[in-house]
Structures are given as C-alpha cells and as structure tokens.
Write a protein that holds these residues in place. Structure first.
Motif, PDB file in Angstrom:
ATOM      1  N   ASP A  70       0.858  -1.197   0.000  1.00  0.00           N
ATOM      2  CA  ASP A  70       0.000   0.000   0.000  1.00  0.00           C
ATOM      3  C   ASP A  70       0.890   1.243   0.000  1.00  0.00           C
ATOM      4  O   ASP A  70       0.976   1.986   0.969  1.00  0.00           O
ATOM      5  N   MET A  71       1.586   1.423  -1.110  1.00  0.00           N
ATOM      6  CA  MET A  71       2.586   2.475  -1.262  1.00  0.00           C
ATOM      7  C   MET A  71       2.465   3.062  -2.661  1.00  0.00           C
ATOM      8  O   MET A  71       1.743   2.540  -3.524  1.00  0.00           O
ATOM      9  N   VAL A  72       3.225   4.109  -2.897  1.00  0.00           N
ATOM     10  CA  VAL A  72       3.414   4.609  -4.249  1.00  0.00           C
ATOM     11  C   VAL A  72       4.858   4.338  -4.643  1.00  0.00           C
ATOM     12  O   VAL A  72       5.796   4.594  -3.879  1.00  0.00           O
ATOM     13  N   LEU A  73       5.050   3.775  -5.816  1.00  0.00           N
ATOM     14  CA  LEU A  73       6.350   3.360  -6.338  1.00  0.00           C
ATOM     15  C   LEU A  73       6.781   4.343  -7.420  1.00  0.00           C
ATOM     16  O   LEU A  73       6.020   4.626  -8.350  1.00  0.00           O
ATOM     17  N   LEU A  74       7.989   4.859  -7.305  1.00  0.00           N
ATOM     18  CA  LEU A  74       8.511   5.803  -8.293  1.00  0.00           C
ATOM     19  C   LEU A  74      10.029   5.746  -8.326  1.00  0.00           C
ATOM     20  O   LEU A  74      10.649   5.161  -7.423  1.00  0.00           O
ATOM     21  N   PRO A  75      10.667   6.337  -9.344  1.00  0.00           N
ATOM     22  CA  PRO A  75      12.132   6.324  -9.397  1.00  0.00           C
ATOM     23  C   PRO A  75      12.734   7.028  -8.185  1.00  0.00           C
ATOM     24  O   PRO A  75      12.156   7.995  -7.650  1.00  0.00           O
ATOM     25  N   GLY A 122      16.393   7.552 -13.015  1.00  0.00           N
ATOM     26  CA  GLY A 122      15.432   8.642 -13.116  1.00  0.00           C
ATOM     27  C   GLY A 122      14.096   8.250 -13.687  1.00  0.00           C
ATOM     28  O   GLY A 122      13.175   9.069 -13.736  1.00  0.00           O
ATOM     29  N   GLU A 123      13.936   7.002 -14.132  1.00  0.00           N
ATOM     30  CA  GLU A 123      12.662   6.507 -14.627  1.00  0.00           C
ATOM     31  C   GLU A 123      12.629   4.998 -14.452  1.00  0.00           C
ATOM     32  O   GLU A 123      13.675   4.349 -14.332  1.00  0.00           O
ATOM     33  N   LEU A 124      11.425   4.457 -14.404  1.00  0.00           N
ATOM     34  CA  LEU A 124      11.255   3.007 -14.265  1.00  0.00           C
ATOM     35  C   LEU A 124      10.912   2.437 -15.628  1.00  0.00           C
ATOM     36  O   LEU A 124       9.778   2.540 -16.105  1.00  0.00           O
ATOM     37  N   ALA A 125      11.930   1.863 -16.273  1.00  0.00           N
ATOM     38  CA  ALA A 125      11.777   1.305 -17.607  1.00  0.00           C
ATOM     39  C   ALA A 125      12.853   0.251 -17.818  1.00  0.00           C
ATOM     40  O   ALA A 125      13.938   0.330 -17.219  1.00  0.00           O
ATOM     41  N   PRO A 126      12.592  -0.751 -18.660  1.00  0.00           N
ATOM     42  CA  PRO A 126      13.600  -1.785 -18.923  1.00  0.00           C
ATOM     43  C   PRO A 126      14.918  -1.181 -19.392  1.00  0.00           C
ATOM     44  O   PRO A 126      14.943  -0.249 -20.208  1.00  0.00           O
ATOM     45  N   GLY A 127      16.012  -1.695 -18.844  1.00  0.00           N
ATOM     46  CA  GLY A 127      17.338  -1.210 -19.198  1.00  0.00           C
ATOM     47  C   GLY A 127      17.863  -0.124 -18.288  1.00  0.00           C
ATOM     48  O   GLY A 127      19.067   0.159 -18.298  1.00  0.00           O
ATOM     49  N   ARG A 128      16.996   0.487 -17.503  1.00  0.00           N
ATOM     50  CA  ARG A 128      17.436   1.524 -16.570  1.00  0.00           C
ATOM     51  C   ARG A 128      17.984   0.888 -15.292  1.00  0.00           C
ATOM     52  O   ARG A 128      17.658  -0.256 -14.946  1.00  0.00           O
ATOM     53  N   GLN A 129      18.805   1.660 -14.587  1.00  0.00           N
ATOM     54  CA  GLN A 129      19.347   1.194 -13.310  1.00  0.00           C
ATOM     55  C   GLN A 129      18.209   0.997 -12.318  1.00  0.00           C
ATOM     56  O   GLN A 129      17.269   1.795 -12.264  1.00  0.00           O
ATOM     57  N   ALA A 130      18.298  -0.059 -11.532  1.00  0.00           N
ATOM     58  CA  ALA A 130      17.223  -0.435 -10.614  1.00  0.00           C
ATOM     59  C   ALA A 130      17.280   0.377  -9.334  1.00  0.00           C
ATOM     60  O   ALA A 130      17.646  -0.112  -8.267  1.00  0.00           O
ATOM     61  N   ASP A 131      16.924   1.640  -9.446  1.00  0.00           N
ATOM     62  CA  ASP A 131      16.862   2.549  -8.302  1.00  0.00           C
ATOM     63  C   ASP A 131      15.422   3.046  -8.172  1.00  0.00           C
ATOM     64  O   ASP A 131      14.925   3.732  -9.079  1.00  0.00           O
ATOM     65  N   TRP A 132      14.778   2.709  -7.086  1.00  0.00           N
ATOM     66  CA  TRP A 132      13.403   3.181  -6.883  1.00  0.00           C
ATOM     67  C   TRP A 132      13.118   3.353  -5.399  1.00  0.00           C
ATOM     68  O   TRP A 132      13.888   2.917  -4.540  1.00  0.00           O
ATOM     69  N   ILE A 133      12.004   4.018  -5.119  1.00  0.00           N
ATOM     70  CA  ILE A 133      11.596   4.271  -3.743  1.00  0.00           C
ATOM     71  C   ILE A 133      10.110   3.996  -3.583  1.00  0.00           C
ATOM     72  O   ILE A 133       9.346   4.027  -4.554  1.00  0.00           O
ATOM     73  N   LEU A 134       9.707   3.711  -2.350  1.00  0.00           N
ATOM     74  CA  LEU A 134       8.307   3.531  -1.993  1.00  0.00           C
ATOM     75  C   LEU A 134       7.954   4.554  -0.923  1.00  0.00           C
ATOM     76  O   LEU A 134       8.702   4.699   0.068  1.00  0.00           O
ATOM     77  N   LEU A 135       6.858   5.257  -1.103  1.00  0.00           N
ATOM     78  CA  LEU A 135       6.392   6.217  -0.115  1.00  0.00           C
ATOM     79  C   LEU A 135       5.123   5.695   0.542  1.00  0.00           C
ATOM     80  O   LEU A 135       4.200   5.211  -0.130  1.00  0.00           O
ATOM     81  N   ASP A 136       5.072   5.805   1.859  1.00  0.00           N
ATOM     82  CA  ASP A 136       3.994   5.277   2.685  1.00  0.00           C
ATOM     83  C   ASP A 136       2.743   6.148   2.530  1.00  0.00           C
ATOM     84  O   ASP A 136       2.748   7.335   2.883  1.00  0.00           O
ATOM     85  N   LEU A 137       1.666   5.552   2.051  1.00  0.00           N
ATOM     86  CA  LEU A 137       0.430   6.292   1.841  1.00  0.00           C
ATOM     87  C   LEU A 137      -0.481   6.293   3.059  1.00  0.00           C
ATOM     88  O   LEU A 137      -1.538   6.923   3.036  1.00  0.00           O
ATOM     89  N   ALA A 138      -0.083   5.591   4.129  1.00  0.00           N
ATOM     90  CA  ALA A 138      -0.930   5.513   5.315  1.00  0.00           C
ATOM     91  C   ALA A 138      -0.721   6.686   6.265  1.00  0.00           C
ATOM     92  O   ALA A 138      -1.399   6.777   7.293  1.00  0.00           O
TER      93      ALA A 138
END
Length: 496
Positions: free
Chosen positions: A79-84, A399-415
């Motif tokens: 229950d989060m938002v996923l983004l670069p 800087g974006e979530l797409a195939p071939g990009r470096q696997a760097d992402w974050i999750l922000l707590d929506l609660a």
C-alpha cells in the motif's frame, strides 16, 4: 556462476516517469530487476504474477513491507506509491554536523563561521579525532551524508568537494561505495581570494584529478570530475586547464556561479570588470554542454541567453538560496529559454536537510508567488526536475522506471495522515504538496534494498547506521566546544 537474484516490487500506485508519456499514472504497478537493472515495469495483473512465478521460481524475491496487503497472489501489493529514486545534482557531503550553526548570516559569513571553521577543526584535530572515532573525521561526515540521502530517497548525486575536503577523495569514494549509492564527485580547488593554506598552485588541480582517476579505477559506483569552487576563487590559469581536462576525459565540469549578490557584484566590478560570472565563463571558453552551474541566482537576460546557447545546465538549490538570503534565480525565464534545470538541496549545513521534495515544493511556491501565477511549475514538472532532469544532466541511467534503466526506486507510505486520501488522480500532487519527506519507507539502489519499513539498513561493508549517527553526534559536540574558543575565521569572498 549463478545469475543474480531477481527483485520484484508491486505497489498500489506507480509513477514510472518513463518516456514517451512521463505523466502516466498506473493503478497497481510493478517493477522487476535483476543484477541492478530493471527488466520489466508496468501495470500488474494476476497473469503477470503467475508468469513471474513460473519463469523464475525460487529465484524471485519479493519486496515485502509493513504496508503489505494480505493476498494469495505470488507478488502481493504494497500500500505504497512506487517511483524512481531521486537524483541530487548538487550537494556537499561534509555538512550534516553543521545543521543549525551560523544561521541568519549571508553566504560568505556562513562559509567562514560554519564550513571553514568546521573543516579547519577537522584538520587541526585530525589525529585526536581519528583515534576517538576509529576513522578519519572526514570519513564520518561523508558516511553521514550517505545516510541522509538514503533517508530522503536520494540514491544518486553529484557532490562538490573543495576546501579541506579536496584532500580526502579516498574517504569520499569509500563512503559511497560502502553505502551502495551512485556518486559523481566534483573535485574542487581555488587559487585566489581564499584562506591561504587552501590555495592551489597552477598544477595542483590537475594533479588532484589524476589522483582521483586512480581512485576511480578501484570503484564501482563513484566517478570524479573537475569541480572548481567559484569564479571569484579561481583564475583563468586554473579554470581553463581543468575544462580542457574534462573535455579530454569526456566528463562534466561543475562550478558554483552567481550564488550570492555581494560576491557577484564584487566579481563584476573588481575582479573581472564588466563581466558577469557567466560572461567570464563564456570568454575563457569553459561554458558548453558539459558545464553544470550550481545556483546561478543573480542572473540577467544576457546570462540566460549565453547559458541556453551553450547547452550548459543549472542546478537550482532553493532551500539554501533562501536560508542564506542569496535570492532566487529567474527560474521561469531559464526554462522558457530552454536551459536544462534540476532542483537540488545543496549541503545540509546551508539547507539543514536533504529533503528534496521540500526543495521542489519551495521552488514552485516562490515562483508562483513572485509571478502571481498559480499555473507555474506544477507537480509533474517538479517531480521530473528531481528525477528525469538531473539524470539527464548527470548522464546517468536512472530517473525513470523502464527496462534497461538502473534499478533505483523508492516507496512512499500512503498511510500517513497527511497523505490520506490519496487516489490515482491526486497521487503526484500529494507527493509534492502534502508529503513532508519522511514518508520514504523503502529505498532500492542497484537492485539492493537500502531502507525498509522506514529503517536504514546496514551497508555493504557491514557499517551500521546507528554507529554513524552516534559518531556524528559526538563530533558535533566536540566542534561546538572547539568553536567557542577558536579564533574567528575570515577570508572568504568579498567581505574577507
């Protein structure tokens, strides 16, 4: 040799920020990474889960969080938002122990009373501090900076190191390598109008860059580029050879520019009469598409024209620029002219934190109020200015979530109460206007989890975050005692 394990993450909302439609919002999205690279990213459905489970079996590792929604699906939803992950295009990695010090002073006075006093303290007491801390005191500050970045969801940065820090390149690199983040180190220097013991001879800057290359050869995630301190503290004799070095090695060239009104005026009237810093850079041939200017606050139409024509980029640091009373750049005019602009945080000593969401929000608030136009710098554009734009400026692969990009992402707590309610139609807006930065609940860099359930995790070398925190707390207390008795530092900029 066995293949690297795979990491999959599924969230209630996903903001890929990927071309061709960077504004796309996904309800129920996922990302799959292997060995630090994104393999898949997009909408999730039960068929995706079955395919992943059948294809990868036990090798598939699911990112579980405290906000997981119970499910029989092989990839349960968080229950989060996923983004670069965020990308910081300008900062200083030694300043965290300076938070709250020398406030309510302009830039040059703050440099003397906080930065230069602190770095002088670290140098003067280096043997005693090393014995107390078990490593150089500089290394402790650099490691603390990595913690602060990860805490706020920043996994890649360009940091500027001059003054005493230019003598500690190995410590800077080791901190980044241990933390598992991505870093470009702009190696600074100065040959005029600075503390005498820090002034460089003509060949010193180039020799330092060659040493940096030797250090870089042993690193996975750290690179070095020329990073002269300021135009007023660096003459033609040292700037031009460093820019030549950057061109020969295919690197960026990073420098502070037009940050503070008094020093900018002083430069134009007394140091290079009739030339603004940007005109000076243009005249000596160091302004081009590989040049990244930090701040560029005191900036006129001619400056904007030259920057835009050259292809150089600007990094805007609204937290530090306002706190230090330096002013704010003509950001809207820069963007209209086509200047690439990223929003960043500067160092913690001037900004007092690395909350890059707060920096983006302030950048927009100021421009909306100044121009009396609420349409300026909307949420989507701001989010891209702390992900997509700095990624492009720094020549990275994230800087974006797409195939071939470096696997760097974050999750922000929506609660969190401040993010309730969040829906697909307001998720981007809530991140920029309602979030306070502490909602970053999980951080992934190069496919490795660095923060989970709001807690910073041990590093690749076994370093525990609580150890670093305790060392920095002690270091700040020792500095406070030293500062109370030490002679006042002067000599930076126009007031020195």
């Amino acid at each position: 040799m066995t293949e690297p394990n795979l990491l999959v993450c599924r969230c209630r909302f996903m903001l890929p920020l990927a071309a061709p439609d960077r504004s796309r919002r996904i309800q129920d999205g996922y990302v799959l990474a292997q060995g630090g690279e994104i393999l898949e990213a997009g909408p999730y459905d039960p068929a995706v889960g079955r395919r992943l489970a059948e294809t990868w079996g036990r090798r598939l590792r699911v990112l579980h969080t405290r906000r997981e929604i119970p499910s029989d699906d092989p990839v349960p939803m968080q229950d989060m938002v996923l983004l670069p992950a965020f990308v910081k295009a300008h900062g200083h990695d030694h300043e965290q122990p300076l938070i709250g010090i020398a406030r309510d002073e302009p830039l040059t006075a703050w440099l003397d009373h906080a930065v230069n006093s602190f770095t002088g303290f670290l140098n003067a007491r280096k043997d005693e501090l090393r014995e107390r801390l078990g490593r150089t005191p500089q290394a402790v500050t650099y490691r603390m900076a990595r913690l602060c970045d990860i805490h706020y969801g920043i996994t890649a940065s360009m940091v500027h190191h001059c003054n005493w820090n230019k003598f500690h390149l190995e410590d800077i690199a080791q901190a980044n390598e241990a933390a598992g983040t991505t870093m470009i180190v702009a190696v600074g220097g100065q040959d005029r109008f600075y503390a005498k013991e820090l002034l460089d001879a003509p060949g010193d800057a180039l020799a330092r860059l060659e040493k940096a290359l030797a250090i870089q050869a042993g690193c996975e995630r750290t690179r070095f580029v020329p990073g002269p301190d300021q135009c007023f503290s660096n003459s033609r004799a040292v700037l031009m050879p460093q820019k030549t070095w950057a061109r020969e090695h295919g690197t960026l060239f990073h420098i502070h520019s037009s940050e503070e009104p008094r020093t900018t005026k002083w430069f134009t009237e007394s140091i290079e009469p009739g030339l603004t810093p940007v005109e000076y850079f243009q005249e000596i041939g160091i302004l081009d598409g590989g040049t990244v200017l930090a701040h560029q606050v005191n900036c006129g139409p001619r400056d904007i024209e030259l920057i835009a024509r050259s292809g150089a980029a600007v990094v805007h640091n609204p937290l530090a620029n306002t706190i230090l009373g330096s002013g704010m750049p003509p950001l809207i005019d820069m963007l209209k002219a086509g200047v690439p602009v990223a929003i960043s945080t500067d160092g913690s000593g001037s900004a007092d934190n690395q909350n890059i969401l707060a920096a983006a929000r302030l950048a927009s608030q100021y421009q909306k109020a100044l121009h009396q136009d609420a349409t300026l710098l909307p949420s989507q554009q701001l989010l891209e200015m702390i992900t997509v734009a700095p990624n492009r400026i720094l020549r990275l692969n994230q800087g974006e979530l797409a195939p071939g990009r470096q696997a760097d992402w974050i999750l922000l707590d929506l609660a969190r109460p401040n993010l309730v309610p969040t829906r697909l139609d307001n998720v981007t807006e809530n991140l920029l206007w309602a979030a306070d930065g502490s909602e970053v609940d999980a951080v992934v860099a190069h496919g490795a989890v660095l923060k989970l359930d709001g807690q910073l995790l041990p590093w690749r070398d076994g370093t525990r975050p609580e150890t670093i925190l305790a060392q920095v707390q002690a270091l700040s207390e020792w500095f406070a005692a030293y500062r109370a008795e030490a002679p006042e530092v002067t000599g930076t900029g126009a007031h020195g």
